[in-house]
Motif scaffolding. Structure first.
Motif, PDB file in Angstrom:
ATOM      1  N   VAL A 272       0.804  -1.137  -0.009  1.00  0.00           N
ATOM      2  CA  VAL A 272       0.020   0.010  -0.047  1.00  0.00           C
ATOM      3  C   VAL A 272       0.669   1.187  -0.120  1.00  0.00           C
ATOM      4  O   VAL A 272       2.362   1.120   0.082  1.00  0.00           O
ATOM      5  CB  VAL A 272      -1.121   0.091   1.257  1.00  0.00           C
ATOM      6  N   VAL A 282      -2.914   4.474  10.965  1.00  0.00           N
ATOM      7  CA  VAL A 282      -2.725   3.225  10.480  1.00  0.00           C
ATOM      8  C   VAL A 282      -2.136   2.410  11.651  1.00  0.00           C
ATOM      9  O   VAL A 282      -2.383   1.160  11.776  1.00  0.00           O
ATOM     10  CB  VAL A 282      -1.990   3.156   9.208  1.00  0.00           C
ATOM     11  N   ARG A 317      -5.672  -6.834   5.679  1.00  0.00           N
ATOM     12  CA  ARG A 317      -5.929  -5.322   5.092  1.00  0.00           C
ATOM     13  C   ARG A 317      -7.476  -5.242   4.989  1.00  0.00           C
ATOM     14  O   ARG A 317      -7.597  -4.096   5.404  1.00  0.00           O
ATOM     15  CB  ARG A 317      -5.278  -5.371   3.800  1.00  0.00           C
ATOM     16  N   GLU A 318      -8.290  -6.205   4.722  1.00  0.00           N
ATOM     17  CA  GLU A 318      -9.535  -5.662   4.551  1.00  0.00           C
ATOM     18  C   GLU A 318     -10.208  -5.539   6.028  1.00  0.00           C
ATOM     19  O   GLU A 318     -10.822  -4.470   5.978  1.00  0.00           O
ATOM     20  CB  GLU A 318     -10.291  -7.387   4.049  1.00  0.00           C
ATOM     21  N   GLU A 321      -9.148  -2.070   6.958  1.00  0.00           N
ATOM     22  CA  GLU A 321      -9.645  -0.733   6.201  1.00  0.00           C
ATOM     23  C   GLU A 321     -11.223  -0.754   6.520  1.00  0.00           C
ATOM     24  O   GLU A 321     -11.693   0.392   6.661  1.00  0.00           O
ATOM     25  CB  GLU A 321      -9.594  -1.264   4.652  1.00  0.00           C
ATOM     26  N   LYS A 322     -11.788  -1.724   6.637  1.00  0.00           N
ATOM     27  CA  LYS A 322     -13.399  -1.799   6.696  1.00  0.00           C
ATOM     28  C   LYS A 322     -13.829  -1.429   8.324  1.00  0.00           C
ATOM     29  O   LYS A 322     -14.525  -0.706   8.646  1.00  0.00           O
ATOM     30  CB  LYS A 322     -13.980  -2.956   6.220  1.00  0.00           C
ATOM     31  N   LEU A 325     -10.229   1.743   9.996  1.00  0.00           N
ATOM     32  CA  LEU A 325      -9.747   3.151   9.184  1.00  0.00           C
ATOM     33  C   LEU A 325     -11.135   3.676   8.454  1.00  0.00           C
ATOM     34  O   LEU A 325     -11.269   4.972   8.378  1.00  0.00           O
ATOM     35  CB  LEU A 325      -8.939   2.735   8.216  1.00  0.00           C
ATOM     36  N   ARG A 327     -11.871   3.364   5.587  1.00  0.00           N
ATOM     37  CA  ARG A 327     -11.464   3.888   4.074  1.00  0.00           C
ATOM     38  C   ARG A 327     -10.517   2.737   3.556  1.00  0.00           C
ATOM     39  O   ARG A 327      -9.805   2.062   4.286  1.00  0.00           O
ATOM     40  CB  ARG A 327     -10.957   5.290   4.112  1.00  0.00           C
ATOM     41  N   GLU A 328     -10.486   2.715   2.167  1.00  0.00           N
ATOM     42  CA  GLU A 328      -9.529   2.019   1.726  1.00  0.00           C
ATOM     43  C   GLU A 328      -8.029   2.737   1.426  1.00  0.00           C
ATOM     44  O   GLU A 328      -8.078   3.827   1.290  1.00  0.00           O
ATOM     45  CB  GLU A 328     -10.034   1.431   0.008  1.00  0.00           C
ATOM     46  N   LEU A 329      -6.985   1.955   1.399  1.00  0.00           N
ATOM     47  CA  LEU A 329      -5.712   2.294   1.285  1.00  0.00           C
ATOM     48  C   LEU A 329      -5.192   2.280  -0.145  1.00  0.00           C
ATOM     49  O   LEU A 329      -5.804   1.496  -0.946  1.00  0.00           O
ATOM     50  CB  LEU A 329      -4.761   1.569   2.075  1.00  0.00           C
TER      51      LEU A 329
END
Length: 573
Positions: A272, A282, A317-318, A321-322, A325, A327-329
């Motif tokens: 990313v 993050v 990572r999913e 993000e979900k 965060l 948001r998507e990286l």
């Protein structure tokens, strides 16, 4: 007290893998402690022990300390009881912890990638001189570590450190352990991005914060914007690695799930791009996943690397993000790891035209007096300051060009060489049996003697060969990623006696050729025979190597008898 275990779990929008057996994951509803460590943290947040040290234990003495604090919560303040003298390594595993305890402490002081001023270096030295019998070690977590600390002296030590912006808070324990930052941040000519502001912000937000003071186990962080990846990112729980996006410019990739010990795993690359200002968020997301979903049932499986291995990097990572965060990286291919030195030893020009100088203590062993002398040199030569490295080294920042040679001479006088031999430059050692309750063999003194002997036998070695010496299986000195990784244990000598020795890992590496080395079946070396063993194997390599072949590459193709030292090749004429 607010119980964070019932707040930690975010609203789930993602399918979360469930293990076949309950692993004590808070976010899956398993909130009752499953071992004594988890119970102790539930009983009282370890950060609360600071006041008891300041106002009770330091005034009433060692015998007043609650055992749950002594062998548990003290670690969050950077304090461990050290090993009682006179207990040989053969008894390490058979004695109860309290039988190994001395009445003195090891104290670990974090630097977190900070540039240490002359005043800070002097304070670190004075603590060693005044309170620690002149001890001080540079560790591979960029810490200064002391021994022989009395509980009565801890408040005065903390006060002195705090006057120069240093502390020991959460230097140990199931907490955000000391951060590794690039030793040349902000000055290197080839730096991609200076990550210092992110480390400062992570410390400000998340240290001494009860939302992040109770992880399943330790949580190690590294961050570098230097292309040499000079913070061993492969072996940290979370690492931020400098990278460049073709449109967005410099930023960081995220690597997670690295760690060594008895189940070594290299960090998995998320692939990313995140900007500098997003690094703290993050970090918080990754740390929160570990807190909420990390395995708490067994200490041996409680590191983040086991969760990442079970989930896979895509699922991790999913969830990040979900669920954390929101948001998507940005996706970006991870930077390739380089080959070569990461320690910054020697003289290097900075981007401002001045220079930085990397110096090598012997296997990280310094002293309070040596640090005071270093502070004197920093002042006298107008140096900006010093940083510690993840390789038990020190880098002096901001040296004027016309003063480099004179400073190098002064550093040699102090005992900190900027022109070290291969062996001094590339040998690391953990604390060992001298002070560590887990150790089985001596390491620091053995490393010093080994370096001296190998300097005589190979004074002009033309390739770097690393030697990492560990006193037990826990790999604090990163045994699995060295050319010679030596794991301390008791072995049987030719006369049938149990003596100090090592299991040998050969050809481990980080970077482009990252691997955990070749472990020869049932191959062990006595400590007394170590000099001759390494001499034979290095000599075999020098005879048998092809042009440009590195030691670790040769190890993976060499005949086993050459690696065991059973056969010595004759030098070519």
């Amino acid at each position: 007290m607010t119980d964070l275990r019932y707040q930690a779990s975010p609203a789930q929008h993602t399918e979360i893998p469930r293990p076949k057996r309950a692993e004590g994951q808070w976010a899956l509803g398993y909130t009752e402690p499953l071992n004594k460590n988890e119970q102790s943290k539930k009983d009282d947040d370890p950060l609360n022990v600071r006041d008891r040290i300041l106002y009770t234990y330091s005034k009433r003495g060692f015998d007043s300390i609650d055992p749950a604090d002594l062998r548990g919560r003290f670690r969050w303040m950077g304090l461990y009881t050290q090993r009682k003298p006179g207990i040989d390594g053969g008894r390490t595993g058979s004695m109860e912890e309290e039988e190994l305890d001395d009445r003195y402490f090891m104290l670990r002081v974090r630097s977190d990638g900070k540039l240490l001023s002359a005043d800070a270096v002097r304070a670190l030295g004075e603590v060693g001189v005044d309170y620690a019998r002149d001890t001080a070690d540079v560790t591979d977590r960029e810490n200064i570590q002391y021994h022989w600390i009395r509980i009565e002296d801890v408040p005065a030590i903390w006060e002195r450190l705090e006057t120069v912006g240093l502390h020991s808070l959460e230097a140990c324990g199931d907490s955000p352990r000391p951060f590794l930052g690039s030793p040349v941040a902000g000055v290197a000519k080839d730096e991609i991005i200076d990550g210092t502001p992110a480390l400062v912000e992570i410390e400000r937000r998340y240290l001494n914060n009860k939302e992040f003071s109770n992880f399943p186990r330790k949580f190690k962080t590294a961050l570098t914007g230097h292309p040499s990846l000079d913070v061993s990112p492969e072996t940290n729980d979370v690492a931020f690695v400098g990278t460049v996006h073709p449109e967005h410019g410099p930023g960081f990739d995220v690597w997670v799930g690295g760690g060594l010990s008895t189940n070594p795993m290299l960090a998995q690359k998320m692939g990313v791009w995140i900007p500098l200002e997003d690094v703290p968020d993050v970090w918080s997301g990754v740390a929160s996943i570990f807190r909420d979903y990390g395995y708490r049932r067994l200490r041996s499986r409680a590191r983040l690397k086991f969760l990442v291995a079970d989930w896979g990097i895509a699922k991790f990572r999913e969830v990040l993000e979900k669920e954390y965060l929101g948001r998507e990286l940005v996706t970006l291919t991870s930077p390739e790891a380089p080959v070569g030195h990461r320690d910054h030893i020697g003289v290097h020009e900075q981007k401002d035209g001045r220079f930085y100088i990397g110096v090598a203590p012997t296997a990280g062993r310094v002293s309070g007096s040596m640090l005071v002398a270093l502070a004197d040199a920093i002042e006298e030569f107008g140096v900006d300051g010093a940083r510690l490295t993840p390789y038990q080294k020190i880098v002096l920042i901001g040296v004027d060009g016309d003063r480099v040679d004179a400073l190098l001479d002064r550093l040699d006088e102090i005992g900190l060489s900027g022109r070290p031999s291969n062996w001094r430059r590339n040998t690391m050692a953990c604390t060992g049996i001298e002070f560590c309750k887990l150790a089985i063999v001596d390491t620091k003194n053995r490393a010093r003697d080994l370096i001296g002997e190998l300097e005589k036998r190979f004074p002009e070695l033309d390739v770097p060969i690393t030697v990492n010496i560990n006193g037990c299986p826990n790999a604090c000195a990163r045994t699995q990623i060295a050319d010679f990784g030596l794991k301390g244990q008791l072995v049987t000598d030719e006369a049938g006696n149990q003596v100090e020795g090592f299991q040998v890992h050969l050809g481990g590496a980080t970077g482009l050729r990252a691997n955990f080395g070749r472990k020869l079946r049932a191959h062990k070396v006595t400590s007394a025979g170590l000099d001759d063993y390494i001499t034979t194997v290095v000599s075999n390599y020098l005879v048998d190597r092809t042009e440009g072949e590195a030691f670790d590459s040769w190890v993976h193709r060499a005949d086993e008898e050459l690696l065991r030292g059973d056969k010595a090749l004759e030098a070519r004429r």
